[in-house]
Design a protein around this motif. Structure first.
Motif, PDB file in Angstrom:
ATOM      1  N   TRP A  44       1.164  -3.766  -2.227  1.00  0.00           N
ATOM      2  CA  TRP A  44       1.051  -4.635  -1.043  1.00  0.00           C
ATOM      3  C   TRP A  44      -0.161  -4.268  -0.199  1.00  0.00           C
ATOM      4  O   TRP A  44      -0.268  -4.647   0.941  1.00  0.00           O
ATOM      5  N   VAL A  45      -1.107  -3.578  -0.818  1.00  0.00           N
ATOM      6  CA  VAL A  45      -2.311  -3.159  -0.097  1.00  0.00           C
ATOM      7  C   VAL A  45      -3.182  -4.349   0.278  1.00  0.00           C
ATOM      8  O   VAL A  45      -3.793  -4.390   1.346  1.00  0.00           O
ATOM      9  N   VAL A  46      -3.246  -5.371  -0.598  1.00  0.00           N
ATOM     10  CA  VAL A  46      -4.132  -6.517  -0.352  1.00  0.00           C
ATOM     11  C   VAL A  46      -3.738  -7.242   0.926  1.00  0.00           C
ATOM     12  O   VAL A  46      -4.589  -7.816   1.612  1.00  0.00           O
ATOM     13  N   GLU A  47      -2.465  -7.215   1.296  1.00  0.00           N
ATOM     14  CA  GLU A  47      -2.035  -7.906   2.510  1.00  0.00           C
ATOM     15  C   GLU A  47      -2.735  -7.367   3.746  1.00  0.00           C
ATOM     16  O   GLU A  47      -3.029  -8.113   4.688  1.00  0.00           O
ATOM     17  N   ASP A  48      -3.036  -6.064   3.763  1.00  0.00           N
ATOM     18  CA  ASP A  48      -3.750  -5.488   4.899  1.00  0.00           C
ATOM     19  C   ASP A  48      -5.217  -5.912   4.922  1.00  0.00           C
ATOM     20  O   ASP A  48      -5.869  -5.841   5.962  1.00  0.00           O
ATOM     21  N   MET A  49      -5.747  -6.339   3.786  1.00  0.00           N
ATOM     22  CA  MET A  49      -7.113  -6.851   3.731  1.00  0.00           C
ATOM     23  C   MET A  49      -7.135  -8.352   4.017  1.00  0.00           C
ATOM     24  O   MET A  49      -8.100  -8.867   4.583  1.00  0.00           O
ATOM     25  N   LEU A  50      -6.073  -9.047   3.609  1.00  0.00           N
ATOM     26  CA  LEU A  50      -6.056 -10.500   3.615  1.00  0.00           C
ATOM     27  C   LEU A  50      -4.643 -10.956   3.970  1.00  0.00           C
ATOM     28  O   LEU A  50      -3.805 -11.148   3.099  1.00  0.00           O
ATOM     29  N   SER A  51      -4.390 -11.161   5.248  1.00  0.00           N
ATOM     30  CA  SER A  51      -3.023 -11.454   5.685  1.00  0.00           C
ATOM     31  C   SER A  51      -2.499 -12.768   5.120  1.00  0.00           C
ATOM     32  O   SER A  51      -1.294 -12.943   4.947  1.00  0.00           O
ATOM     33  N   PHE A  52      -3.406 -13.725   4.805  1.00  0.00           N
ATOM     34  CA  PHE A  52      -2.986 -15.028   4.277  1.00  0.00           C
ATOM     35  C   PHE A  52      -3.118 -15.092   2.755  1.00  0.00           C
ATOM     36  O   PHE A  52      -3.025 -16.157   2.154  1.00  0.00           O
ATOM     37  N   GLY A  53      -3.318 -13.953   2.116  1.00  0.00           N
ATOM     38  CA  GLY A  53      -3.551 -13.950   0.668  1.00  0.00           C
ATOM     39  C   GLY A  53      -2.397 -14.492  -0.143  1.00  0.00           C
ATOM     40  O   GLY A  53      -2.587 -14.967  -1.271  1.00  0.00           O
ATOM     41  N   ASN A  54      -1.172 -14.427   0.388  1.00  0.00           N
ATOM     42  CA  ASN A  54      -0.021 -14.932  -0.342  1.00  0.00           C
ATOM     43  C   ASN A  54       0.332 -16.378   0.032  1.00  0.00           C
ATOM     44  O   ASN A  54       1.294 -16.938  -0.501  1.00  0.00           O
ATOM     45  N   HIS A  55      -0.458 -16.983   0.898  1.00  0.00           N
ATOM     46  CA  HIS A  55      -0.187 -18.375   1.283  1.00  0.00           C
ATOM     47  C   HIS A  55      -0.374 -19.277   0.049  1.00  0.00           C
ATOM     48  O   HIS A  55      -1.334 -19.112  -0.717  1.00  0.00           O
ATOM     49  N   PRO A  56       0.520 -20.250  -0.151  1.00  0.00           N
ATOM     50  CA  PRO A  56       0.428 -21.099  -1.346  1.00  0.00           C
ATOM     51  C   PRO A  56      -0.928 -21.765  -1.537  1.00  0.00           C
ATOM     52  O   PRO A  56      -1.418 -21.883  -2.667  1.00  0.00           O
ATOM     53  N   ILE A  57      -1.561 -22.212  -0.443  1.00  0.00           N
ATOM     54  CA  ILE A  57      -2.868 -22.872  -0.572  1.00  0.00           C
ATOM     55  C   ILE A  57      -3.917 -21.877  -1.048  1.00  0.00           C
ATOM     56  O   ILE A  57      -4.709 -22.170  -1.952  1.00  0.00           O
ATOM     57  N   PHE A  58      -3.917 -20.686  -0.462  1.00  0.00           N
ATOM     58  CA  PHE A  58      -4.902 -19.679  -0.878  1.00  0.00           C
ATOM     59  C   PHE A  58      -4.666 -19.274  -2.331  1.00  0.00           C
ATOM     60  O   PHE A  58      -5.620 -19.157  -3.114  1.00  0.00           O
ATOM     61  N   ARG A  59      -3.397 -19.053  -2.691  1.00  0.00           N
ATOM     62  CA  ARG A  59      -3.102 -18.654  -4.069  1.00  0.00           C
ATOM     63  C   ARG A  59      -3.566 -19.729  -5.051  1.00  0.00           C
ATOM     64  O   ARG A  59      -4.157 -19.426  -6.088  1.00  0.00           O
ATOM     65  N   THR A  60      -3.311 -20.977  -4.711  1.00  0.00           N
ATOM     66  CA  THR A  60      -3.657 -22.072  -5.617  1.00  0.00           C
ATOM     67  C   THR A  60      -5.166 -22.193  -5.801  1.00  0.00           C
ATOM     68  O   THR A  60      -5.664 -22.382  -6.914  1.00  0.00           O
ATOM     69  N   LEU A  61      -5.915 -22.077  -4.693  1.00  0.00           N
ATOM     70  CA  LEU A  61      -7.368 -22.269  -4.754  1.00  0.00           C
ATOM     71  C   LEU A  61      -8.131 -21.009  -5.145  1.00  0.00           C
ATOM     72  O   LEU A  61      -9.133 -21.080  -5.865  1.00  0.00           O
ATOM     73  N   PHE A  62      -7.659 -19.851  -4.677  1.00  0.00           N
ATOM     74  CA  PHE A  62      -8.462 -18.636  -4.838  1.00  0.00           C
ATOM     75  C   PHE A  62      -7.692 -17.445  -5.414  1.00  0.00           C
ATOM     76  O   PHE A  62      -8.235 -16.352  -5.520  1.00  0.00           O
ATOM     77  N   GLY A  63      -6.433 -17.661  -5.788  1.00  0.00           N
ATOM     78  CA  GLY A  63      -5.644 -16.545  -6.302  1.00  0.00           C
ATOM     79  C   GLY A  63      -6.248 -15.889  -7.526  1.00  0.00           C
ATOM     80  O   GLY A  63      -6.019 -14.704  -7.783  1.00  0.00           O
ATOM     81  N   TRP A  64      -7.044 -16.641  -8.292  1.00  0.00           N
ATOM     82  CA  TRP A  64      -7.673 -16.096  -9.501  1.00  0.00           C
ATOM     83  C   TRP A  64      -8.719 -15.030  -9.180  1.00  0.00           C
ATOM     84  O   TRP A  64      -9.161 -14.293 -10.065  1.00  0.00           O
ATOM     85  N   LEU A  65      -9.120 -14.943  -7.905  1.00  0.00           N
ATOM     86  CA  LEU A  65     -10.096 -13.914  -7.518  1.00  0.00           C
ATOM     87  C   LEU A  65      -9.450 -12.549  -7.303  1.00  0.00           C
ATOM     88  O   LEU A  65     -10.158 -11.535  -7.211  1.00  0.00           O
ATOM     89  N   LEU A  66      -8.123 -12.550  -7.177  1.00  0.00           N
ATOM     90  CA  LEU A  66      -7.432 -11.299  -6.878  1.00  0.00           C
ATOM     91  C   LEU A  66      -7.093 -10.543  -8.166  1.00  0.00           C
ATOM     92  O   LEU A  66      -6.918 -11.143  -9.222  1.00  0.00           O
ATOM     93  N   PRO A  67      -6.978  -9.203  -8.064  1.00  0.00           N
ATOM     94  CA  PRO A  67      -7.147  -8.387  -6.866  1.00  0.00           C
ATOM     95  C   PRO A  67      -8.605  -7.962  -6.724  1.00  0.00           C
ATOM     96  O   PRO A  67      -9.373  -8.063  -7.690  1.00  0.00           O
ATOM     97  N   PRO A  68      -8.992  -7.485  -5.545  1.00  0.00           N
ATOM     98  CA  PRO A  68     -10.294  -6.844  -5.452  1.00  0.00           C
ATOM     99  C   PRO A  68     -10.312  -5.664  -6.417  1.00  0.00           C
ATOM    100  O   PRO A  68      -9.364  -4.881  -6.462  1.00  0.00           O
ATOM    101  N   LYS A  69     -11.341  -5.573  -7.224  1.00  0.00           N
ATOM    102  CA  LYS A  69     -11.406  -4.531  -8.248  1.00  0.00           C
ATOM    103  C   LYS A  69     -11.485  -3.153  -7.592  1.00  0.00           C
ATOM    104  O   LYS A  69     -12.399  -2.886  -6.807  1.00  0.00           O
ATOM    105  N   PRO A  70     -10.517  -2.235  -7.872  1.00  0.00           N
ATOM    106  CA  PRO A  70     -10.610  -0.886  -7.299  1.00  0.00           C
ATOM    107  C   PRO A  70     -11.949  -0.223  -7.581  1.00  0.00           C
ATOM    108  O   PRO A  70     -12.513   0.462  -6.716  1.00  0.00           O
TER     109      PRO A  70
END
Length: 535
Positions: free
Chosen positions: A330-356
């Motif tokens: 759940w680390v990405v949530e602290d970087m991107l609070s709206f990262g789990n929003h359905p619109i963001f996931r649909t349009l940009f979810g393929w960009l996740l996760p930021p590569k360690p």
């Protein structure tokens, strides 16, 4: 040189607009970075040839032997040439001060279906081995959730999974290590050959005893799906008791002993306990491909059952094993609070996760010192009978939820049997040679930092480490440690390790374990200077 006033304003702006920076720069750049690495890895696999293994190992031996002949080594001890940014460790070991040896070993060497083992080179990743084994109906006995973790790195570090209440820690599944020693000789260490003492000391050695060139791991037969039951529970004692019951902490053969167990604690009084078993397809049960890029983050999906009530699903095995990869738990949530929003996931979810690897690649010493005071990323292994105390002290020190809990058996191998101290007698499962522990995962930005309340990371972590030592637990050493060398020696049993270092010519050739894993920054001074004052 940037004036400190401008630098401070820039840092403040980046902090205030962190989500914009992540979306506009970090995610696209990380995606391109990942694409380049994938192309490189694909080319490497295309040209790979397990038959070249022996030739590559002889080259490593020759390089070590050449180092031994240098008239003036100037204190430059040996380490691998693998860049720091490719490691999943949070620290940045100072490789530029050492003599670096390339270890270009990326191949899966042999699958032995009779012995139920697989022999691999150390740079094979979790992503590689799951793609190789699962279509054949197998899996590693312990599969870590992050695709970029290397099997060799886990062998000299360690890890656990939601199957560890049965299989134990990752190193318990290793049947042999093939190692190049400090004099350039090649040995194979197993539990019952002449190098059995080395076999015991290699786990948790973090590359301080030799260069790993191959290892053999146990595998298990699997089915295509995990049938997972989500059980929401209110009341701290209730969910702690359930985790102890199903993991076998109270008795060796509980009534129900699932293949996989995980607990996600969302507050001191609410948790969801997940139990899973291997399964074939069942048309009466919903199938959840939880790792697909447009799906809800797994822990958010789990949280929904606090309201929905107990539910059963089928999850394809590889999806399940890598369920925490996209949001990095759940680390990405602290970087991107709206990262789990359905619109963001649909349009940009393929960009996740930021590569360690990208995050480490772009981390400057200044950024490292700054972020060190603003986040916590720890996996701590503690007796499961102390689970209530773990939650209490973690809440007091970090105020960070969710918390991750994986039950794991820790086997008592007797005195001087490796870096892990023997479990205390009071924690042993009756009639067995092991105690049931659990991983407590604390990840992200502490609540006190978010709320701008008094917080000192050094004092918080040292208090957590003291509690860990007091109950006979231990810290995973991929994360920053805050112990002195003396305190480190109390948490870990270094008696066999020190003997093995001398016997197998690691002393004077490789860094000591403590020096290998301690932070490269002065955590004490940075913590005191940059933390929000708690005076």
């Amino acid at each position: 040189m940037i004036p400190s006033s401008i630098k401070n304003r820039l840092i403040q702006w980046l902090e205030d607009h962190r989500e914009f920076v992540v979306c506009a720069f970090c995610l696209p750049a990380s995606f391109l970075f990942t694409l380049i690495l994938r192309i490189r890895n694909a080319l490497r696999r295309f040209y790979s040839d397990p038959q070249r293994h022996d030739t590559a190992v002889r080259e490593i031996q020759a390089r070590v032997q050449q180092w031994n002949k240098l008239p003036d080594k100037k204190g430059r001890l040996l380490c691998t040439s693998r860049p720091n940014w490719l490691s999943l460790s949070t620290t940045f070991f100072e490789k530029h001060l050492h003599h670096r040896i390339p270890i270009p070993l990326y191949d899966i060497l042999e699958l032995d279906e009779t012995a139920m083992t697989v022999r691999v080179e150390p740079m094979v990743t979790i992503g590689d081995i799951t793609e190789f084994l699962i279509p054949k109906g197998y899996s590693l006995a312990v599969t870590i959730e992050l695709v970029d973790a290397t099997l060799g790195g886990l062998a000299f570090g360690t890890g656990m999974s939601t199957h560890s209440h049965k299989a134990g820690l990752y190193h318990e599944t290793i049947t042999s290590y093939e190692v190049v020693l400090g004099d350039g000789s090649l040995v194979t260490a197993t539990a019952d050959n002449e190098y059995s003492d080395l076999y015991k000391a290699l786990p948790w050695s973090h590359g301080s005893l030799g260069f790993l060139v191959a290892l053999t791991l146990k595998i298990v037969k699997v089915k295509p799906y995990i049938k997972i039951t989500y059980t929401p529970i209110k009341g701290q004692k209730n969910y702690c008791d359930l985790l102890r019951e199903v993991s076998g902490a109270n008795q060796a053969k509980p009534i129900y002993f699932p293949d996989y167990i995980e607990g996600t604690i969302f507050s001191k009084d609410e948790a969801v306990v997940m139990t899973g078993d291997y399964s074939d397809y069942d048309s009466n049960i919903t199938v959840n491909h939880c790792s697909r890029w447009y799906k809800p983050w797994f822990y958010k999906h789990v949280e929904s059952f606090l309201k929905k009530g107990e539910t059963v699903e089928l999850i394809p095995l590889r999806d399940y094993l890598l369920r925490h990869n996209r949001p990095i738990f759940w680390v990405v949530e602290d970087m991107l609070s709206f990262g789990n929003h359905p619109i963001f996931r649909t349009l940009f979810g393929w960009l996740l996760p930021p590569k360690p690897a990208f995050l480490k690649f772009t981390t400057t010493p200044g950024v490292r010192a700054y972020t060190f005071t603003k986040q916590v990323f720890q996996d701590i292994v503690l007796p499961i009978h102390e689970l209530e105390k773990q939650i209490e002290i973690s809440t007091e020190l970090f105020d960070k939820f969710p918390l991750l809990v994986y039950p794991c058996k820790v086997i008592d191998h007797g005195p001087s049997s490796g870096q892990l101290a023997r479990p205390q007698a009071k924690y042993m499962v009756p009639g067995t040679n092991y105690a049931m522990y659990n991983d407590l995962g604390v990840y992200g930005v502490p609540g006190k930092v978010k709320d701008k309340k008094p917080y000192n990371p050094v004092r918080a972590m040292r208090a957590m480490e003291k509690f860990t030592r007091d109950v006979g637990g231990f810290s995973f050493l991929y994360a920053d440690i805050f112990m002195t060398k003396e305190e480190f020696g109390k948490m870990f049993d270094l008696s066999l390790y020190e003997v093995v270092r001398k016997k197998y010519r690691a002393e004077g050739a490789f860094p000591h374990l403590y020096d290998k894993v301690k932070p490269e920054i002065d955590v004490f001074s940075i913590g005191e200077e940059n933390a929000i004052s708690d005076q």
